[in-house]
Motif scaffolding. Structure first.
Motif, PDB file in Angstrom:
ATOM      1  N   ARG A  48      -5.602  -2.105   0.848  1.00 18.15           N
ATOM      2  CA  ARG A  48      -4.763  -1.218   1.668  1.00 18.15           C
ATOM      3  C   ARG A  48      -3.912  -2.017   2.644  1.00 18.15           C
ATOM      4  O   ARG A  48      -2.735  -1.716   2.844  1.00 18.15           O
ATOM      5  CB  ARG A  48      -5.646  -0.210   2.412  1.00 18.15           C
ATOM      6  CG  ARG A  48      -6.302   0.815   1.490  1.00 18.15           C
ATOM      7  CD  ARG A  48      -6.939   1.945   2.262  1.00 18.15           C
ATOM      8  NE  ARG A  48      -7.641   2.860   1.368  1.00 18.15           N
ATOM      9  CZ  ARG A  48      -8.954   2.873   1.187  1.00 18.15           C
ATOM     10  NH1 ARG A  48      -9.719   2.038   1.861  1.00 18.15           N
ATOM     11  NH2 ARG A  48      -9.514   3.716   0.341  1.00 18.15           N
ATOM     12  N   ALA A  49      -4.508  -3.040   3.250  1.00 16.66           N
ATOM     13  CA  ALA A  49      -3.753  -3.846   4.208  1.00 16.66           C
ATOM     14  C   ALA A  49      -2.584  -4.549   3.530  1.00 16.66           C
ATOM     15  O   ALA A  49      -1.456  -4.576   4.048  1.00 16.66           O
ATOM     16  CB  ALA A  49      -4.680  -4.869   4.868  1.00 16.66           C
ATOM     17  N   ASP A  52       0.097  -1.901   2.279  1.00 15.13           N
ATOM     18  CA  ASP A  52       0.858  -1.363   3.416  1.00 15.13           C
ATOM     19  C   ASP A  52       1.918  -2.360   3.884  1.00 15.13           C
ATOM     20  O   ASP A  52       3.057  -1.978   4.188  1.00 15.13           O
ATOM     21  CB  ASP A  52      -0.079  -1.020   4.576  1.00 15.13           C
ATOM     22  CG  ASP A  52      -0.900   0.235   4.306  1.00 15.13           C
ATOM     23  OD1 ASP A  52      -0.566   0.971   3.358  1.00 15.13           O
ATOM     24  OD2 ASP A  52      -1.883   0.463   5.041  1.00 15.13           O
ATOM     25  N   ARG A  55       4.770  -2.451   1.344  1.00 13.96           N
ATOM     26  CA  ARG A  55       5.600  -1.246   1.417  1.00 13.96           C
ATOM     27  C   ARG A  55       6.531  -1.296   2.613  1.00 13.96           C
ATOM     28  O   ARG A  55       7.674  -0.830   2.545  1.00 13.96           O
ATOM     29  CB  ARG A  55       4.699  -0.010   1.481  1.00 13.96           C
ATOM     30  CG  ARG A  55       4.051   0.340   0.141  1.00 13.96           C
ATOM     31  CD  ARG A  55       3.083   1.478   0.283  1.00 13.96           C
ATOM     32  NE  ARG A  55       2.529   1.880  -1.010  1.00 13.96           N
ATOM     33  CZ  ARG A  55       1.490   2.687  -1.153  1.00 13.96           C
ATOM     34  NH1 ARG A  55       0.873   3.182  -0.068  1.00 13.96           N
ATOM     35  NH2 ARG A  55       1.050   3.005  -2.352  1.00 13.96           N
ATOM     36  N   ARG A  56       6.074  -1.864   3.716  1.00 17.82           N
ATOM     37  CA  ARG A  56       6.942  -1.991   4.886  1.00 17.82           C
ATOM     38  C   ARG A  56       8.125  -2.913   4.589  1.00 17.82           C
ATOM     39  O   ARG A  56       9.164  -2.827   5.250  1.00 17.82           O
ATOM     40  CB  ARG A  56       6.142  -2.512   6.087  1.00 17.82           C
ATOM     41  CG  ARG A  56       5.199  -1.474   6.688  1.00 17.82           C
ATOM     42  CD  ARG A  56       4.712  -1.903   8.056  1.00 17.82           C
ATOM     43  NE  ARG A  56       3.861  -3.087   7.986  1.00 17.82           N
ATOM     44  CZ  ARG A  56       2.548  -3.058   7.836  1.00 17.82           C
ATOM     45  NH1 ARG A  56       1.905  -1.894   7.712  1.00 17.82           N
ATOM     46  NH2 ARG A  56       1.842  -4.175   7.783  1.00 17.82           N
TER      47      ARG A  56
END
Length: 262
Positions: A48-49, A52, A55-56
Motif C-alpha cells: 500500500r505504501a 500510494d 499513484r501520487r
C-alpha cells in the motif's frame, strides 16, 4: 522516453513481489515506460505504501495483496485487474523463497525455499497464460533466476536448487508457449544492493557498501568491482519484455557484473 525500449506503453504488466527491492525497481521502470502495473505482493503494508507513492506520481498501479502459493489469491489478482485496463500481456515473476541451507535442511525449509520460487511461479504463470488468446498473443514473461542457479555455493543448497529450477521452468515453458506467441526468458542477477542485502552487510558483516564492494570476497568477486543497483536489473527486464527482444525466448540473461565470466 527517447532511447527506452519500445512497445510497452499502454500495456498491462503483472509483477509479483513488486513492492520492494528489485520488484519495486521493475514497477517503477515499467511505469516510466507507460505500462499499467498490477503489483502482486503478500505484504499489505509495503504494498500500500509503495502503490500510494506511485499513484501520487501519476502512475497507473494497482495492488493485489496475496501469496503466490495461494491459487485463489492468484486467481483473484488477475480477476481484479481494474476495469478499462487492457488484459495483462506482460509478466515478471520475482516472488521467491530465500532459504539458505545445506543438506541439514528440513522438509519445512525445503518447502519454504521451493513453494514461492517454483510452485508460486507455476501458479502465476498458468493464470497469466489462461487469460491470453490461443494464437498470436504477443506476450512476454521474465522470471527471476540468479547467478546462484549456475554455480555451487557452500550452505546455499536450498536456494541454488530452487533458482536452478527456475531456469528449467523458463526453458520448458518457452518451448510450450512459443506457438502461442508468448516469449519466456529469465535474468540471473549477481548481488544487488537492496534493503535486505544492505541490512545483512551492515548488521551481520559490519560493512557499509563502499567497504563491502572494496573487499575481494564481496564486491571483488565481480569483474566490475561492485554490486548492482535494483534499477540495473529492472532495465534488462524491461528490455526482455519489449519488442526490442522479439526474437529472444528460452534464454537466461546474466546481470552479474561479469561474475559468471570467470
Amino acid at each position: 522516453m527517447t532511447g527506452l525500449p519500445r512497445g510497452l506503453a499502454g500495456r498491462t504488466a503483472v509483477v509479483t513481489g513488486g513492492a520492494q527491492g528489485i520488484g519495486a525497481a521493475v514497477t517503477e521502470r515499467l511505469g516510466a515506460e507507460g505500462c499499467r502495473v498490477v503489483v502482486l505482493d503478500k505484504s499489505a503494508d509495503h504494498g500500500r505504501a509503495a502503490v500510494d507513492a506511485w499513484r501520487r506520481q501519476g502512475r497507473a498501479v494497482h495492488l493485489a495483496v496475496g501469496d503466490v502459493t495461494d491459487q485463489q489469491a492468484v486467481q483473484a489478482a488477475f480477476a481484479g485487474v481494474p476495469a478499462g485496463w487492457p488484459r495483462p500481456t506482460l509478466l515478471v515473476n520475482l516472488a521467491a523463497g530465500f532459504v539458505f541451507k545445506g543438506l541439514e535442511a528440513t522438509p519445512e525449509e525445503w518447502h519454504a525455499a521451493f513453494d514461492p520460487t517454483v510452485i508460486g511461479l507455476s501458479l502465476v504463470t498458468r493464470q497469466f497464460v489462461a487469460g491470453l488468446p490461443e494464437r498470436d498473443a504477443d506476450a512476454a514473461i521474465v522470471n527471476m533466476a540468479s547467478i546462484s542457479a549456475h554455480i555451487a555455493q557452500s550452505g546455499y543448497l536450498t536456494y541454488n536448487t530452487s533458482k536452478a529450477a527456475v531456469l528449467g521452468f523458463t526453458r520448458c515453458t518457452a518451448q510450450e508457449l512459443a506457438p502461442r506467441g508468448i516469449r519466456v526468458n529469465s535474468v540471473s542477477p549477481g548481488t544487488v544492493w537492496n534493503a535486505n542485502n544492505e541490512r545483512y552487510h551492515r548488521e551481520v558483516l559490519g560493512l557499509d557498501r563502499a567497504t563491502a564492494e572494496a573487499a575481494p570476497e564481496h564486491g571483488g568477486k565481480f569483474l566490475l568491482g561492485r554490486f548492482a543497483d535494483p534499477a540495473e536489473v529492472a532495465a534488462p527486464i524491461a528490455f526482455l519484455l519489449s519488442s526490442e527482444a522479439s526474437f529472444i525466448t528460452g534464454a537466461d540473461l546474466p546481470v552479474d557484473g561479469g561474475y559468471l565470466a570467470v
